[in-house]
Every structure is written in C-alpha cells, then in structure tokens.
Write a protein that holds these residues in place. Structure first.
Motif, PDB file in Angstrom:
ATOM      1  N   ASN A   1       0.855  -1.183   0.000  1.00 57.90           N
ATOM      2  CA  ASN A   1       0.000   0.000   0.000  1.00 57.90           C
ATOM      3  C   ASN A   1       0.888   1.229   0.000  1.00 57.90           C
ATOM      4  O   ASN A   1       1.673   1.450   0.931  1.00 57.90           O
ATOM      5  CB  ASN A   1      -0.911  -0.019   1.237  1.00 57.90           C
ATOM      6  CG  ASN A   1      -1.989   1.038   1.177  1.00 57.90           C
ATOM      7  OD1 ASN A   1      -1.756   2.167   0.782  1.00 57.90           O
ATOM      8  ND2 ASN A   1      -3.185   0.670   1.599  1.00 57.90           N
TER       9      ASN A   1
ATOM     10  N   VAL B   1       0.161   4.183   0.517  1.00 60.76           N
ATOM     11  CA  VAL B   1      -0.219   5.211   1.490  1.00 60.76           C
ATOM     12  C   VAL B   1       0.490   5.002   2.816  1.00 60.76           C
ATOM     13  O   VAL B   1       1.074   5.924   3.381  1.00 60.76           O
ATOM     14  CB  VAL B   1      -1.753   5.227   1.691  1.00 60.76           C
ATOM     15  CG1 VAL B   1      -2.154   6.264   2.733  1.00 60.76           C
ATOM     16  CG2 VAL B   1      -2.450   5.509   0.370  1.00 60.76           C
ATOM     17  N   ASP B   2       0.457   3.767   3.358  1.00 58.77           N
ATOM     18  CA  ASP B   2       1.053   3.533   4.677  1.00 58.77           C
ATOM     19  C   ASP B   2       2.241   2.576   4.649  1.00 58.77           C
ATOM     20  O   ASP B   2       2.851   2.330   5.688  1.00 58.77           O
ATOM     21  CB  ASP B   2      -0.004   3.012   5.659  1.00 58.77           C
ATOM     22  CG  ASP B   2      -0.660   1.718   5.189  1.00 58.77           C
ATOM     23  OD1 ASP B   2      -0.190   1.125   4.202  1.00 58.77           O
ATOM     24  OD2 ASP B   2      -1.654   1.311   5.814  1.00 58.77           O
TER      25      ASP B   2
ATOM     26  N   ASN C   1      -6.313   3.515  -6.183  1.00 57.50           N
ATOM     27  CA  ASN C   1      -5.894   4.525  -5.210  1.00 57.50           C
ATOM     28  C   ASN C   1      -6.906   4.666  -4.083  1.00 57.50           C
ATOM     29  O   ASN C   1      -6.533   4.814  -2.912  1.00 57.50           O
ATOM     30  CB  ASN C   1      -5.687   5.873  -5.903  1.00 57.50           C
ATOM     31  CG  ASN C   1      -4.477   5.878  -6.821  1.00 57.50           C
ATOM     32  OD1 ASN C   1      -3.547   5.092  -6.625  1.00 57.50           O
ATOM     33  ND2 ASN C   1      -4.486   6.740  -7.824  1.00 57.50           N
TER      34      ASN C   1
ATOM     35  N   ALA D   1      -6.540   1.681  -1.852  1.00 55.75           N
ATOM     36  CA  ALA D   1      -5.342   1.800  -1.019  1.00 55.75           C
ATOM     37  C   ALA D   1      -5.567   2.771   0.128  1.00 55.75           C
ATOM     38  O   ALA D   1      -5.134   2.530   1.259  1.00 55.75           O
ATOM     39  CB  ALA D   1      -4.152   2.257  -1.878  1.00 55.75           C
ATOM     40  N   LEU D   2      -6.261   3.868  -0.153  1.00 57.13           N
ATOM     41  CA  LEU D   2      -6.549   4.836   0.907  1.00 57.13           C
ATOM     42  C   LEU D   2      -7.454   4.233   1.968  1.00 57.13           C
ATOM     43  O   LEU D   2      -7.226   4.400   3.176  1.00 57.13           O
ATOM     44  CB  LEU D   2      -7.195   6.086   0.297  1.00 57.13           C
ATOM     45  CG  LEU D   2      -7.573   7.200   1.281  1.00 57.13           C
ATOM     46  CD1 LEU D   2      -6.333   7.703   2.009  1.00 57.13           C
ATOM     47  CD2 LEU D   2      -8.271   8.346   0.548  1.00 57.13           C
TER      48      LEU D   2
ATOM     49  N   ALA E   1      -5.544   1.806   4.065  1.00 52.60           N
ATOM     50  CA  ALA E   1      -4.661   2.499   5.004  1.00 52.60           C
ATOM     51  C   ALA E   1      -5.440   3.035   6.201  1.00 52.60           C
ATOM     52  O   ALA E   1      -4.982   2.956   7.345  1.00 52.60           O
ATOM     53  CB  ALA E   1      -3.926   3.636   4.297  1.00 52.60           C
TER      54      ALA E   1
ATOM     55  N   SER F   1      -4.912   1.824  10.003  1.00 50.84           N
ATOM     56  CA  SER F   1      -4.648   2.762  11.098  1.00 50.84           C
ATOM     57  C   SER F   1      -5.608   2.510  12.258  1.00 50.84           C
ATOM     58  O   SER F   1      -5.214   2.561  13.431  1.00 50.84           O
ATOM     59  CB  SER F   1      -4.785   4.199  10.595  1.00 50.84           C
ATOM     60  OG  SER F   1      -4.535   5.125  11.635  1.00 50.84           O
TER      61      SER F   1
END
Length: 674
Positions: A455, A457-458, A523, A526-527, A530, A534
């Motif tokens: 990923n 993003v993270d 995208n 993936a966001l 992430a 989290s």
C-alpha cells in the motif's frame, strides 16, 4: 410527493412524530446485526417496527398486553429452538433485539420511552460483539447521536420542538463527553473479560482450511477481503519469495488432501532439521481473525513469533501453531530466513508416508509415471531430474492457469494432465504431487498465501484471501524438502509479478464500476485500506502493553495496571476540581440572576424577537407577546418563565417564588418561538 409526506408528518401529533424518529433510530441500530441474527428474528423485528410505525401514523391504539405476552413466549421458544440455549452471545443478542422490538409496542408513557432508550444503547453495544471494524464504529456513532437526540427530545416540554434543536444539543453533549471518552480509552486498564468479549470460535471464517479439496482455493479468489497486513523492517523481499506458510497436507484419499493421519508415530515423522543462513527478514504481521490456531509466517522461521498471550510451537513441517484459535485481531513480530534447508538429508522410513497414493484413482497418471520411468532419457534419473522433467511438461504441454476450470470428477490428476489441461493453483499442485508420488518421489502440498501488494499510502503489504495459494515440496537427497511451485511453470506472472485472476463482475457491479478509472479505483482502495489499518493498529491493537509503554514515556520506571488506575483517578479529581474552580470563578464575576436574564435575551434575539438592550423580564415578555402572538403555546411558556424570573428577584419579602436553580433548569427545557 416528498412535500406531501413532509406536510403529513408535520401535522402528526407530537407523540407520533417522536415515535417515528425513535423507530428509525432503532432500525439503524439493529440493521448491522441482520447478518448475525436468525432470519425469523430479523423478520420479526422489521415487522414489529413497521407495525408500530403504522400505529403511530394512523394514531391507532397499541395492542393489548396479551398480544405482547403471546409474542414474547413465541420468540423465547424460537430462540431456544434456534440456539439450543438462552445463554451465550448469539442467543443473548437475539433476545435483546426481540425485546427491544416488542418494547416499542408499549410506548405509552415517558417511563416506557426511557426503557426503550437504554435498551437501544445496550443493543448498540452488542454490534461490537461481532465486529469492531471502522465501518461498525462509524455506524454506531451515528446511532449514538440518534439515540441522544431522541433522549434530549423526550425531555423537552410540550409543543413540537424541532428535531434539529435536539440534535444540536445531543451533538454538544457528545463533544463535551469526547475528552472523557478519550482519557478512559487511553488509561482504563485492559483486563479481560472486563474490557472485551471472547470471540466465538464457531462464527468466524478462515480463508484457508485444514484440508484441501481440488477447487476450494479457487473459490477464495472471489474473496477480496484482507487476510493479514505485513510491515517489513527495511527493504521487502522479492515478490517471488513471499510465501506465507500455512497447513501442510500429506495424506490423500483420492479427493481430499489432509495433514498426516492421526496417530502417526512421532518417531517415524521426519524431523524438521531446519538450517538457516544469510541475513533474516524482520517484519510485523497484523493477522485478521480466522478462528484457526495458525500463525502465518514466511518460509522459514526458526524462532517463535513474538505474540503476547499465546505460546507458539513449530511442527516438524515448519508450521507455527498456538494453543487456541485466533478469534481476534492479533499482531506479532517474526524474523524469517529466505535461505534455508529442512528435512532429513538421507532416505528414512518416515518418508514412505509421502509417496502413498490411494488405490483405484488416476490410472492414466500412474501410467504416465511408468512411461517416464521407461523413457531412455530418464533411465537412472534422480529425483531432481524427474522434477525438472515434469515441470518442463507443464511449461510446454499447453497447460493454462484459470479461475474457472469447471468441476473435476473422480480422477482429478488424470483430467488435469490429459483432458482439461487447465486449473487453478490447487489443481496444478495436487496433480503435480500425485505424479511425483507415482514416480516414487516423496512430495506433499503446502497451503498458505503467496505475494501481496504494498500500500503506497502507509507502506504495509496487504495480503488478501485472493492471494491464497498451494504449492509443493519434494524431497531431494542431501537437500531435504525443497519448495517447487508448479503454478510458476504454467503462469510465471502469478508468482513473480502481481498478476491475479479476478472473478468477472456482476451486472450491478459492472454498471456501477464499469466506467471508473482503474487507477482511481486502486488509489481509493489503497486509501481505504490504510485508514482501516490505522484503525486496527491504533485502536483495536491498543493493548495493556502499549498503555504501560505510555506510562514509561511519561516517567514511570516500572509501571503496572495499578499505576494506570492511580493516574486515571488523579486526572478525574483534577478535572473535577478544575470544573468546580471555574464555576466559582464565573459566579463571582456576575450575578447568576443577570446571567439567566442575558441567556433568555440571547435566545429571544436568536428566535427573531427584537429585544432592546437592558430590558427587564416583564418588558421582554410584553415584546414577545406583541411579536409572537398571545396564543402561541411556546411563547406563553417563555412569558410565564420571564414573569417568574422577575418575581424571583423583585417579589415582596415572605412571598413564595421559584428557586433560581429551578429557573435555570427550566430555561434549558423551554421551546423557543420560531
């Protein structure tokens, strides 16, 4: 039509309107539970809520208590029949939902409404018995605000106060309570079972299984849910080295592959004899609940993964197990060595178990093995040369890798090698191992996950259920067990690059997503992954260990859970003293009676009533009567309050007047003219 519906709802009595709003909130609370409830329970709850809504709209009387008693007896009997008990999580949640729905048929007084409110709050919490995901938390936050709005609205006086006003008050209440909730989350000791509810070992679903039937891993390619997340320390290994080891299957009955048969003598089983060399790969795994006692790690991991609360052991086949199924999200650290050897270097009796085949299955594959043995090119060939010959056949024989090869019959290997020549990874691995065993080469199947995508993003590697994979291990003299992935011979892109077969979209999905840019879709996914990760790392994985580390960071040398309690008590006492000091300071600055008068003036100005500066209560009441009209019920209540406020200050001595605290409480309950 919408305007007609809105006008009709506006003409309803106050009780009917409030009841409809509460029913909508209850439906929102119960909706996430539909997948966890028996079908009859979901249908009953929906039917009762619709019935109660119809009674509210048509202003019909509620059913008699005999109806409720009959429904209660029927639902308790249905719960007992469905769950075989009235105790436990599933039966308890079913009863709570049923009782909440039936209680709405008793909404006759404010006391009944309060029972429904608090039963709804409890039902809201039961959603977390089944899922603590971010979506569940967001849905329950909306439910919380809805229930608080209904509760505030129930405390408002007669009239038709707008729901927006009650919603604003509920929102402020939630915001004021947020710091308290944050402190409790950070410092309240994590002590099971006080903090959490044990998972139900029978309710989860695992992507992998303890057995493999040809075709069942192909079905996992339809499941895009996340199996685990991996964060590597330093550079990640190559995609072709990402083999996360799961169950090892060595016994074949003609249709199913299973682990070594029960009762196999331990002294006969080949030892692990694991030897590693080179630098290790260090990483942390966040494993989703799978209700299996498996820790998925990269090949090969000689030391136990660091997992709090579990004792891990390694089988002779290099699979790591814990003593109980993993029913909750867990996180563990591990270090693996891509360069390794394992298994006996020389022939031993225990290897005979890995060449056994059931009688009466796959005769053409057995004949193929005999033909290879007679082929002059393989006269005297060793195991490694025979493996190379079979892999070459896979590469050049017109075999293809597909998600939907059709239903295989009794002779699965025969159909793959001679008829269909297509299959998913387990078709290919199973057929390869059967042919190897027919050639007297010890072989077995290893299941797990292969690959994953990073990923952006993270930085976590996301391994999905669609990454489930089956490969083979063959025994070679002086080398032991060696990984052979026959799928790579048919479809090299499946292993070396992130090329996965995808299930075709349905009509609805194609209509909704057919025109979406693939890069944008990736995208967005993936966001979302992430954000979910989290939530998992910061909220669900906030353990007692992290609490104690927090205490270390703020100066505690050897913190314990008692220190958490002392610190929490200290913060509560400090906050209480600060609030009391603020209240005393504020009161010392201004007369409480004047504060009430100014608050009333502000609310009248906000309601559109023109109040001159420094107006006394009686002048404000007269101005309200001129602008709002003498018959407005909300204006009459406000005028009465203003006159009682005036009497509280200016009434002659000995005259009974309303206490200032009572006036302050009534001010917050008044419905102001609009």
């Amino acid at each position: 039509m919408f305007n007609q519906l809105r006008n009709h709802l506006a003409r309803l009595p106050r009780d009917s309107r409030d009841t409809l709003f509460l029913l909508v909130v209850i439906a929102w609370v119960v909706l996430p539970q539909v997948g966890n409830l028996p079908l009859w329970c979901s249908g009953l709850a929906a039917g009762v809520l619709l019935w109660r809504g119809w009674l509210a709209v048509t202003v019909q009387p509620l059913p008699s208590r005999w109806w409720l008693l009959a429904l209660l007896v029927l639902t308790v009997a249905a719960t007992l029949f469905t769950h075989k008990t009235l105790l436990g999580r599933d039966a308890g949640v079913t009863l709570v939902v049923v009782l909440l729905a039936l209680k709405t048929l008793e909404l006759r007084a404010r006391r009944d409404a309060f029972v429904v409110f608090f039963l709804s709050f409890f039902t809201m919490l039961t959603n977390f018995f089944f899922s603590q995901s971010l979506l569940t938390a967001a849905a329950m936050l909306v439910a919380l605000l809805g229930l608080l709005t209904a509760l505030v609205n129930a405390h408002m006086p007669v009239g038709k106060p707008p729901l927006l006003q009650a919603a604003k008050t509920a929102g402020w209440m939630a915001l004021l309570g947020a710091p308290i909730m944050a402190v409790l989350f950070v410092l309240f000791p994590r002590m099971a079972p006080l903090w959490g509810v044990p998972g139900d070992a029978m309710s989860g679903r695992s992507g992998l299984s303890a057995s493999m039937q040809v075709g069942n891993i192909a079905s996992l390619a339809l499941d895009d849910s996340i199996a685990m997340r991996v964060r590597f320390e330093g550079a990640a290994p190559r995609q072709s080295d990402l083999y996360f080891r799961g169950p090892v299957l060595s016994t074949f009955d003609g249709r199913d592959w299973r682990p070594l048969r029960s009762g196999f003598p331990a002294r006969m089983q080949p030892p692990a004899n694991l030897q590693v060399q080179g630098p290790p790969v260090k990483y942390q795994v966040t494993l989703e609940p799978n209700n299996r006692p498996w820790l998925l790690v990269l090949d090969a991991t000689p030391t136990p993964p660091a997992l709090s609360g579990f004792a891990a052991t390694m089988t002779p086949e290099l699979q790591w197990l814990v003593e109980r199924p993993i029913a909750d999200l867990v996180r563990y650290s591990a270090q693996s060595y891509p360069d390794f050897r394992h298994g006996p270097p020389r022939q031993m009796a225990g290897l005979q178990d890995y060449v056994e085949l059931p009688a009466g299955f796959n005769p053409r594959t057995l004949q193929l093995a005999a033909d290879l043995r007679r082929d002059p090119r393989y006269t005297g060939a060793n195991n490694a040369q025979l493996v190379a010959a079979v892999l070459e056949r896979l590469r050049t024989g017109g075999y293809t890798y597909t998600l939907d090869p059709g239903v295989y019959g009794q002779h699965t290997a025969d159909e793959f090698w001679f008829d269909r020549k297509e299959g998913f990874c387990e078709h290919i691995a199973s057929s390869f191992v059967i042919l190897m065993r027919a050639l007297d080469v010890p072989a077995r199947i290893v299941t797990g996950y292969q690959g994953g995508e990073q990923n952006a993003v993270d930085g976590f590697h996301v391994v999905r259920q669609s990454d489930a994979h089956a490969w083979a291990e063959v025994w070679l003299a002086s080398r032991g067990w060696v990984r052979v992935d026959p799928t790579s011979a048919v479809a090299p892109g499946r292993i070396g690059a992130l090329q996965r077969l995808q299930a075709p979209r349905g009509v609805i999905a194609e209509a909704l997503l057919g025109n979406v840019n693939p890069a944008l879709a990736l995208n967005l996914r993936a966001l979302w992954d992430a954000v979910n990760n989290s939530w998992n790392q910061r909220i669900l994985n906030y353990t007692q260990g992290k609490q104690l580390n927090l205490l270390k960071n703020i100066g505690f040398e050897s913190p314990s859970w008692e220190d958490l309690i002392y610190l929490l008590i200290g913060i509560v006492v400090l906050a209480s003293l600060s609030g009391a000091a603020w209240t005393l300071w504020e009161r010392s600055r201004k007369d409480p009676w004047l504060r009430l008068l100014e608050a009333a003036a502000r609310r009248l100005q906000k309601a559109g009533i023109n109040i001159p500066p420094n107006s006394p209560p009686r002048a404000m009441a007269e101005q309200l009567a001129r602008q709002a009209g003498p018959q407005d019920p909300s204006a009459l209540a406000v005028r009465d309050w203003l006159l009682r406020l005036e009497a509280q200050r200016y009434a002659p001595p000995g005259t009974t007047s309303t206490r200032l605290a009572t006036l302050k409480r009534e001010l917050n309950q008044l419905v102001w003219p609009t």
